[in-house]
Motif scaffolding. Structure first.
Motif, mmCIF file in Angstrom:
data_model
loop_
_atom_site.group_PDB
_atom_site.id
_atom_site.type_symbol
_atom_site.label_atom_id
_atom_site.label_comp_id
_atom_site.label_asym_id
_atom_site.label_seq_id
_atom_site.Cartn_x
_atom_site.Cartn_y
_atom_site.Cartn_z
ATOM 1 N N HIS A 109 0.276 -1.174 -0.266
ATOM 2 C CA HIS A 109 -0.010 -0.226 0.051
ATOM 3 C C HIS A 109 0.272 1.604 0.113
ATOM 4 C CE1 HIS A 109 -3.055 -2.793 1.076
ATOM 5 N NE2 HIS A 109 -4.594 -1.216 0.660
ATOM 6 N N ILE A 110 2.311 1.305 0.522
ATOM 7 C CA ILE A 110 3.028 2.463 0.257
ATOM 8 C C ILE A 110 3.603 2.557 -0.196
ATOM 9 C CG2 ILE A 110 5.130 3.404 1.504
ATOM 10 C CD1 ILE A 110 4.714 1.628 3.967
ATOM 11 N N HIS A 111 3.696 1.615 -1.288
ATOM 12 C CA HIS A 111 4.726 1.428 -2.989
ATOM 13 C C HIS A 111 2.905 2.349 -3.498
ATOM 14 C CE1 HIS A 111 6.152 0.429 -6.393
ATOM 15 N NE2 HIS A 111 6.698 0.391 -6.063
ATOM 16 N N ALA A 112 1.652 2.335 -3.835
ATOM 17 C CA ALA A 112 0.820 2.205 -4.467
ATOM 18 C C ALA A 112 0.852 3.535 -3.927
ATOM 19 C CB ALA A 112 -0.542 1.435 -4.482
ATOM 20 N N ALA A 113 1.068 4.301 -2.909
ATOM 21 C CA ALA A 113 0.298 5.635 -2.539
ATOM 22 C C ALA A 113 1.542 6.621 -2.259
ATOM 23 C CB ALA A 113 1.078 5.362 -0.599
ATOM 24 N N LEU A 114 2.574 6.489 -2.966
ATOM 25 C CA LEU A 114 3.836 6.676 -3.354
ATOM 26 C C LEU A 114 3.838 7.114 -5.062
ATOM 27 C CD1 LEU A 114 7.590 4.864 -1.896
ATOM 28 C CD2 LEU A 114 6.179 7.674 -1.389
ATOM 29 N N ARG A 115 3.803 8.544 -5.007
ATOM 30 C CA ARG A 115 4.744 8.619 -6.456
ATOM 31 C C ARG A 115 6.002 7.742 -6.951
ATOM 32 N NH1 ARG A 115 3.445 15.198 -5.918
ATOM 33 N NH2 ARG A 115 1.132 15.524 -5.666
ATOM 34 N N PRO A 116 5.592 8.011 -8.715
ATOM 35 C CA PRO A 116 6.753 6.999 -9.082
ATOM 36 C C PRO A 116 7.954 8.184 -8.749
ATOM 37 C CG PRO A 116 5.429 6.993 -10.806
ATOM 38 C CD PRO A 116 5.272 7.820 -9.661
ATOM 39 N N GLY A 117 9.203 6.959 -7.873
ATOM 40 C CA GLY A 117 10.696 8.122 -7.702
ATOM 41 C C GLY A 117 10.396 8.404 -6.186
ATOM 42 N N GLY A 118 9.498 8.159 -5.792
ATOM 43 C CA GLY A 118 8.888 9.143 -4.485
ATOM 44 C C GLY A 118 9.495 8.089 -3.025
ATOM 45 N N VAL A 119 9.703 8.381 -2.436
ATOM 46 C CA VAL A 119 10.659 7.315 -1.212
ATOM 47 C C VAL A 119 9.939 7.193 -0.266
ATOM 48 C CG1 VAL A 119 12.636 8.254 -0.012
ATOM 49 C CG2 VAL A 119 13.386 8.648 -2.467
ATOM 50 N N LEU A 120 10.180 6.477 0.304
ATOM 51 C CA LEU A 120 9.785 5.956 2.662
ATOM 52 C C LEU A 120 11.094 5.683 2.601
ATOM 53 C CD1 LEU A 120 8.720 4.921 4.638
ATOM 54 C CD2 LEU A 120 8.727 2.240 3.250
ATOM 55 N N ALA A 121 11.633 6.399 3.786
ATOM 56 C CA ALA A 121 11.733 6.526 4.800
ATOM 57 C C ALA A 121 11.376 5.810 6.114
ATOM 58 C CB ALA A 121 12.576 8.138 5.380
ATOM 59 N N VAL A 122 12.113 5.251 6.689
ATOM 60 C CA VAL A 122 11.582 4.332 8.062
ATOM 61 C C VAL A 122 12.962 4.607 8.773
ATOM 62 C CG1 VAL A 122 10.788 2.760 9.106
ATOM 63 C CG2 VAL A 122 10.396 3.230 6.762
ATOM 64 N N TRP A 123 12.404 5.298 10.359
ATOM 65 C CA TRP A 123 13.654 5.617 11.147
ATOM 66 C C TRP A 123 13.205 3.695 12.056
ATOM 67 C CZ3 TRP A 123 13.120 4.307 16.531
ATOM 68 C CH2 TRP A 123 14.376 4.581 17.400
#
Length: 225
Positions: A169-183
């Motif tokens: 779901h996170i992958h789908a919520a991002l725009r292409p080239g978008g970044v997920l950062a996790v602490w």
């Protein structure tokens, strides 16, 4: 001899069970989970700052950037994200515990520079998982400082965020080239594998709790291919 002592200032119920407690010691504050140790403190926030700096660096010059911050905490990640993005950006912060939002509007606010007062901020008093399930191609960056990383502490449903389903779901919520950062408080090989299996290019960055000192933490940078 120091006269500073730890004082309980307020408590806030965690939806679904549990309690957060706000303590003050001199000029500093800390949030603890009832029955456990410090969850976060205004004394050290270097790794929270880095989470936003690393996660938003690709969006610094992007017009109308959209950023989602999962977990308000002490406000440092939100403040750092606002420093990274432009005037036309919108930063959505999702916080499950309403009391944490109230603390940031009150006694905690000065430490992070009152980021909730910034016109670019939209506060959602909700589980970040609900937002992630409903958005598609919406965010340039998603910053997650939820619990202690992939190992949840305060809310059982947080485990879904770090599962293969949640990452999808996170992958789908991002725009292409978008970044997920996790602490995270530490490394987790299986989580890195889940990120790659969910279609992300993955980088692991070691960060320190206080500048170049303090505890060693980890930030995952996962880019939507």
């Amino acid at each position: 001899m120091s006269t500073k002592r730890l004082q309980l200032i307020d408590t806030a119920a965690i939806p679904g069970g549990g309690e957060l407690r706000l303590f003050q010691e001199g000029e500093h504050y800390s949030i603890k989970i009832a029955g456990s140790g410090d969850l976060m403190s205004t004394r050290m926030h270097g790794s929270e700052d880095k989470l936003a700096e690393l996660g938003c660096r690709h969006a610094t010059a992007k017009a109308n950037a959209r950023v989602l911050v999962g977990g308000l905490g002490l406000g440092f990640t939100l403040a750092a994200a606002l420093r990274q993005v432009g005037a036309s950006a919108q930063v959505v912060v999702a916080e499950l515990v309403p009391g944490v939002v109230a603390w940031n509007r009150g006694p905690l606010g000065a430490h992070a520079g009152y980021p909730l007062s910034d016109a670019r901020v939209l506060v959602r008093e909700a589980d970040v998982a609900r937002l992630l399930r409903s958005e598609r191609n919406h965010y340039d960056a998603i910053l997650l400082d939820v619990d202690n990383g992939p190992d949840g502490l305060t809310h059982a449903s947080n485990g879904w965020i770090y599962s293969s389903s949640g990452l999808g779901h996170i992958h789908a919520a991002l725009r292409p080239g978008g970044v997920l950062a996790v602490w995270s408080a530490g490394p987790d090989r299986r989580f890195s594998e889940r990120l790659r299996g969910s279609g992300f290019a993955v980088e692991e960055v070691g960060v320190r709790a206080h500048g170049n000192k303090g505890a060693r933490h980890l930030v995952w940078l996962a880019t939507r291919r």
